[in-house]
Design a protein around this motif. Sequence first.
Motif, PDB file in Angstrom:
ATOM      1  N   ALA A 143       0.818  -1.209   0.000  1.00 22.23           N
ATOM      2  CA  ALA A 143       0.000   0.000   0.000  1.00 22.23           C
ATOM      3  C   ALA A 143       0.853   1.260   0.000  1.00 22.23           C
ATOM      4  CB  ALA A 143      -0.921   0.002   1.209  1.00 22.23           C
ATOM      5  N   ARG A 144       0.412   2.267  -0.761  1.00 26.32           N
ATOM      6  CA  ARG A 144       1.029   3.591  -0.743  1.00 26.32           C
ATOM      7  C   ARG A 144       0.153   4.599  -0.014  1.00 26.32           C
ATOM      8  NH1 ARG A 144       3.573   4.071  -6.876  1.00 26.32           N
ATOM      9  NH2 ARG A 144       4.862   2.178  -6.758  1.00 26.32           N
ATOM     10  N   ALA A 145      -1.073   4.218   0.297  1.00 34.02           N
ATOM     11  CA  ALA A 145      -1.975   5.034   1.108  1.00 34.02           C
ATOM     12  C   ALA A 145      -2.948   4.089   1.797  1.00 34.02           C
ATOM     13  CB  ALA A 145      -2.726   6.053   0.260  1.00 34.02           C
ATOM     14  N   VAL A 146      -3.406   4.490   2.968  1.00 33.28           N
ATOM     15  CA  VAL A 146      -4.351   3.673   3.732  1.00 33.28           C
ATOM     16  C   VAL A 146      -5.482   4.567   4.203  1.00 33.28           C
ATOM     17  CG1 VAL A 146      -4.689   2.150   5.712  1.00 33.28           C
ATOM     18  CG2 VAL A 146      -2.502   2.128   4.491  1.00 33.28           C
ATOM     19  N   VAL A 147      -6.706   4.119   3.970  1.00 32.83           N
ATOM     20  CA  VAL A 147      -7.888   4.836   4.431  1.00 32.83           C
ATOM     21  C   VAL A 147      -8.645   3.934   5.395  1.00 32.83           C
ATOM     22  CG1 VAL A 147     -10.043   5.963   3.771  1.00 32.83           C
ATOM     23  CG2 VAL A 147      -8.032   6.141   2.274  1.00 32.83           C
ATOM     24  N   PHE A 148      -9.093   4.509   6.496  1.00 33.28           N
ATOM     25  CA  PHE A 148      -9.825   3.772   7.510  1.00 33.28           C
ATOM     26  C   PHE A 148     -11.264   4.262   7.608  1.00 33.28           C
ATOM     27  CE2 PHE A 148      -5.416   3.657   8.866  1.00 33.28           C
ATOM     28  CZ  PHE A 148      -5.240   2.390   9.409  1.00 33.28           C
ATOM     29  N   ASP A 149     -12.177   3.346   7.800  1.00 34.04           N
ATOM     30  CA  ASP A 149     -13.463   3.684   8.382  1.00 34.04           C
ATOM     31  C   ASP A 149     -13.186   4.102   9.828  1.00 34.04           C
ATOM     32  OD1 ASP A 149     -16.364   3.608   8.880  1.00 34.04           O
ATOM     33  OD2 ASP A 149     -15.918   1.749   9.956  1.00 34.04           O
ATOM     34  N   LEU A 150     -14.134   4.753  10.477  1.00 34.19           N
ATOM     35  CA  LEU A 150     -13.893   5.208  11.853  1.00 34.19           C
ATOM     36  C   LEU A 150     -14.611   4.339  12.886  1.00 34.19           C
ATOM     37  CD1 LEU A 150     -12.493   7.284  13.627  1.00 34.19           C
ATOM     38  CD2 LEU A 150     -14.472   8.792  13.312  1.00 34.19           C
ATOM     39  N   ASP A 151     -15.918   4.432  12.941  1.00 35.70           N
ATOM     40  CA  ASP A 151     -16.675   3.700  13.955  1.00 35.70           C
ATOM     41  C   ASP A 151     -16.633   2.197  13.703  1.00 35.70           C
ATOM     42  OD1 ASP A 151     -17.857   6.054  15.336  1.00 35.70           O
ATOM     43  OD2 ASP A 151     -18.748   6.383  13.371  1.00 35.70           O
ATOM     44  N   GLY A 152     -16.211   1.448  14.700  1.00 34.72           N
ATOM     45  CA  GLY A 152     -16.138   0.008  14.569  1.00 34.72           C
ATOM     46  C   GLY A 152     -14.854  -0.482  13.958  1.00 34.72           C
ATOM     47  N   THR A 153     -14.032   0.437  13.458  1.00 33.52           N
ATOM     48  CA  THR A 153     -12.751   0.078  12.843  1.00 33.52           C
ATOM     49  C   THR A 153     -11.590   0.614  13.667  1.00 33.52           C
ATOM     50  OG1 THR A 153     -13.746   0.033  10.638  1.00 33.52           O
ATOM     51  CG2 THR A 153     -11.352   0.231  10.758  1.00 33.52           C
ATOM     52  N   LEU A 154     -11.555   1.906  13.883  1.00 34.78           N
ATOM     53  CA  LEU A 154     -10.545   2.507  14.753  1.00 34.78           C
ATOM     54  C   LEU A 154     -11.090   2.770  16.154  1.00 34.78           C
ATOM     55  CD1 LEU A 154      -8.873   5.148  12.397  1.00 34.78           C
ATOM     56  CD2 LEU A 154      -7.933   2.931  13.109  1.00 34.78           C
ATOM     57  N   VAL A 155     -12.377   3.034  16.230  1.00 39.04           N
ATOM     58  CA  VAL A 155     -12.981   3.526  17.470  1.00 39.04           C
ATOM     59  C   VAL A 155     -14.262   2.778  17.789  1.00 39.04           C
ATOM     60  CG1 VAL A 155     -14.055   5.555  18.556  1.00 39.04           C
ATOM     61  CG2 VAL A 155     -12.012   5.829  17.118  1.00 39.04           C
ATOM     62  N   ALA A 209      -0.852   2.102  15.388  1.00 36.38           N
ATOM     63  CA  ALA A 209      -0.762   1.654  13.994  1.00 36.38           C
ATOM     64  C   ALA A 209      -0.875   2.823  13.029  1.00 36.38           C
ATOM     65  CB  ALA A 209      -1.853   0.619  13.703  1.00 36.38           C
ATOM     66  N   VAL A 210      -1.809   3.719  13.286  1.00 37.30           N
ATOM     67  CA  VAL A 210      -1.977   4.885  12.424  1.00 37.30           C
ATOM     68  C   VAL A 210      -0.747   5.788  12.501  1.00 37.30           C
ATOM     69  CG1 VAL A 210      -3.335   6.990  12.078  1.00 37.30           C
ATOM     70  CG2 VAL A 210      -4.488   4.812  12.503  1.00 37.30           C
ATOM     71  N   ALA A 211      -0.211   5.968  13.701  1.00 38.91           N
ATOM     72  CA  ALA A 211       0.997   6.779  13.861  1.00 38.91           C
ATOM     73  C   ALA A 211       2.180   6.167  13.120  1.00 38.91           C
ATOM     74  CB  ALA A 211       1.329   6.933  15.346  1.00 38.91           C
ATOM     75  N   ALA A 212       2.289   4.846  13.167  1.00 40.77           N
ATOM     76  CA  ALA A 212       3.397   4.170  12.489  1.00 40.77           C
ATOM     77  C   ALA A 212       3.295   4.321  10.979  1.00 40.77           C
ATOM     78  CB  ALA A 212       3.421   2.691  12.884  1.00 40.77           C
ATOM     79  N   LEU A 213       2.094   4.252  10.438  1.00 43.73           N
ATOM     80  CA  LEU A 213       1.915   4.448   8.999  1.00 43.73           C
ATOM     81  C   LEU A 213       2.369   5.851   8.601  1.00 43.73           C
ATOM     82  CD1 LEU A 213      -1.592   2.831   8.382  1.00 43.73           C
ATOM     83  CD2 LEU A 213       0.618   1.928   7.668  1.00 43.73           C
ATOM     84  N   ALA A 214       1.898   6.838   9.351  1.00 42.24           N
ATOM     85  CA  ALA A 214       2.262   8.218   9.030  1.00 42.24           C
ATOM     86  C   ALA A 214       3.766   8.429   9.133  1.00 42.24           C
ATOM     87  CB  ALA A 214       1.517   9.180   9.955  1.00 42.24           C
ATOM     88  N   ALA A 215       4.388   7.832  10.163  1.00 43.75           N
ATOM     89  CA  ALA A 215       5.836   7.967  10.345  1.00 43.75           C
ATOM     90  C   ALA A 215       6.608   7.319   9.214  1.00 43.75           C
ATOM     91  CB  ALA A 215       6.249   7.355  11.683  1.00 43.75           C
ATOM     92  N   ALA A 216       6.006   6.290   8.596  1.00 45.68           N
ATOM     93  CA  ALA A 216       6.648   5.608   7.478  1.00 45.68           C
ATOM     94  C   ALA A 216       6.395   6.303   6.150  1.00 45.68           C
ATOM     95  CB  ALA A 216       6.154   4.167   7.414  1.00 45.68           C
ATOM     96  N   GLY A 217       5.710   7.440   6.183  1.00 47.32           N
ATOM     97  CA  GLY A 217       5.434   8.186   4.958  1.00 47.32           C
ATOM     98  C   GLY A 217       4.236   7.690   4.191  1.00 47.32           C
ATOM     99  N   LEU A 229       0.055  -5.053   5.007  1.00 52.18           N
ATOM    100  CA  LEU A 229       0.142  -4.008   3.985  1.00 52.18           C
ATOM    101  C   LEU A 229       1.425  -4.093   3.174  1.00 52.18           C
ATOM    102  CD1 LEU A 229      -1.182  -0.943   6.017  1.00 52.18           C
ATOM    103  CD2 LEU A 229      -2.427  -2.340   4.362  1.00 52.18           C
ATOM    104  N   GLY A 230       2.257  -5.089   3.463  1.00 49.65           N
ATOM    105  CA  GLY A 230       3.514  -5.228   2.751  1.00 49.65           C
ATOM    106  C   GLY A 230       4.543  -4.218   3.174  1.00 49.65           C
ATOM    107  N   LEU A 231       4.442  -3.737   4.429  1.00 47.55           N
ATOM    108  CA  LEU A 231       5.348  -2.700   4.918  1.00 47.55           C
ATOM    109  C   LEU A 231       6.343  -3.231   5.929  1.00 47.55           C
ATOM    110  CD1 LEU A 231       2.691   0.091   5.520  1.00 47.55           C
ATOM    111  CD2 LEU A 231       4.100  -0.250   3.489  1.00 47.55           C
ATOM    112  N   ALA A 232       6.276  -4.513   6.256  1.00 48.94           N
ATOM    113  CA  ALA A 232       7.126  -5.052   7.335  1.00 48.94           C
ATOM    114  C   ALA A 232       8.602  -4.848   7.026  1.00 48.94           C
ATOM    115  CB  ALA A 232       6.818  -6.525   7.565  1.00 48.94           C
ATOM    116  N   GLU A 233       8.949  -5.068   5.773  1.00 48.33           N
ATOM    117  CA  GLU A 233      10.366  -4.939   5.425  1.00 48.33           C
ATOM    118  C   GLU A 233      10.817  -3.484   5.511  1.00 48.33           C
ATOM    119  OE1 GLU A 233       8.034  -6.291   3.590  1.00 48.33           O
ATOM    120  OE2 GLU A 233       8.487  -8.421   3.495  1.00 48.33           O
ATOM    121  N   ALA A 234       9.886  -2.571   5.116  1.00 49.93           N
ATOM    122  CA  ALA A 234      10.238  -1.146   5.127  1.00 49.93           C
ATOM    123  C   ALA A 234      10.389  -0.624   6.554  1.00 49.93           C
ATOM    124  CB  ALA A 234       9.173  -0.324   4.389  1.00 49.93           C
TER     125      ALA A 234
END
Length: 221
Positions: free
Chosen positions: A5-17, A98-106, A215-220
């Motif tokens: 993935a190069r971008a990730v979009v989340f639903d909110l209720d029931g997914t993050l919160v 998890a969301v913070a880690a994605l953002a930190a990874a660009g 998301l295929g980001l483990a190596e990155a």
Amino acid sequence: MNAGARAVVFDLDGTLVDSVADVAAALATVLREAGIHPLSEAEVRGLMGHGAPGLLRGALRLRCCDSTEAAWMTRRFLDRYAAAPAVRSTAYPGAVEAVAALAAAGIPVGICTNKTAWTARAVLRALGFAPHVGAVVGGDSGHGMKPDPAPLLACIADLGATPEDTVYLGDHHVDIATARAAGVRVLAVPFGYGDVAMLEPDGILADYTALPGMLGLAEAG
């Protein structure tokens, strides 16, 4: 699923919160004002996923009340809920990290929800997600509501991404239908408001610690 993935979009209720407690409280106030017995949190949980209009229609149906009251009650509910959207709501374990880690990874992160965008942003701020989120598209953002793919596509465009390079995470059949219509790969979480066994996503995320690998980001990382 190794999505790359190069971008990730989340639903909110029931997914993050988990927001049922605050939604149920606002709904209970509106129902009492109309002389209708409030719903339990379990009943509200079963109505989540369709935005405020769907919530009020469902509540009136459960109480065998006239659905023509739904429009003004929806407006009243939105006002009540916006006044206290994150009193008892909680982030699911590991979701903020998890969301913070994605953002930190660009990796650009967006939110596509049927909740109003203002209220969604208030919840994101209260629970610590906001600094890591680059775009929020709600049911009032002018793109329609899920399962129409337009709000998801708008969120992806706001992130500067494409559907082919994006993964959407949700918990409900509405989210799966939205992603399919948008041509976006989709992961489902089993701890939200939908029946994950019936969703048929591209993958199931049982624990947010597993998200980078899915998301295929483990190596990155």
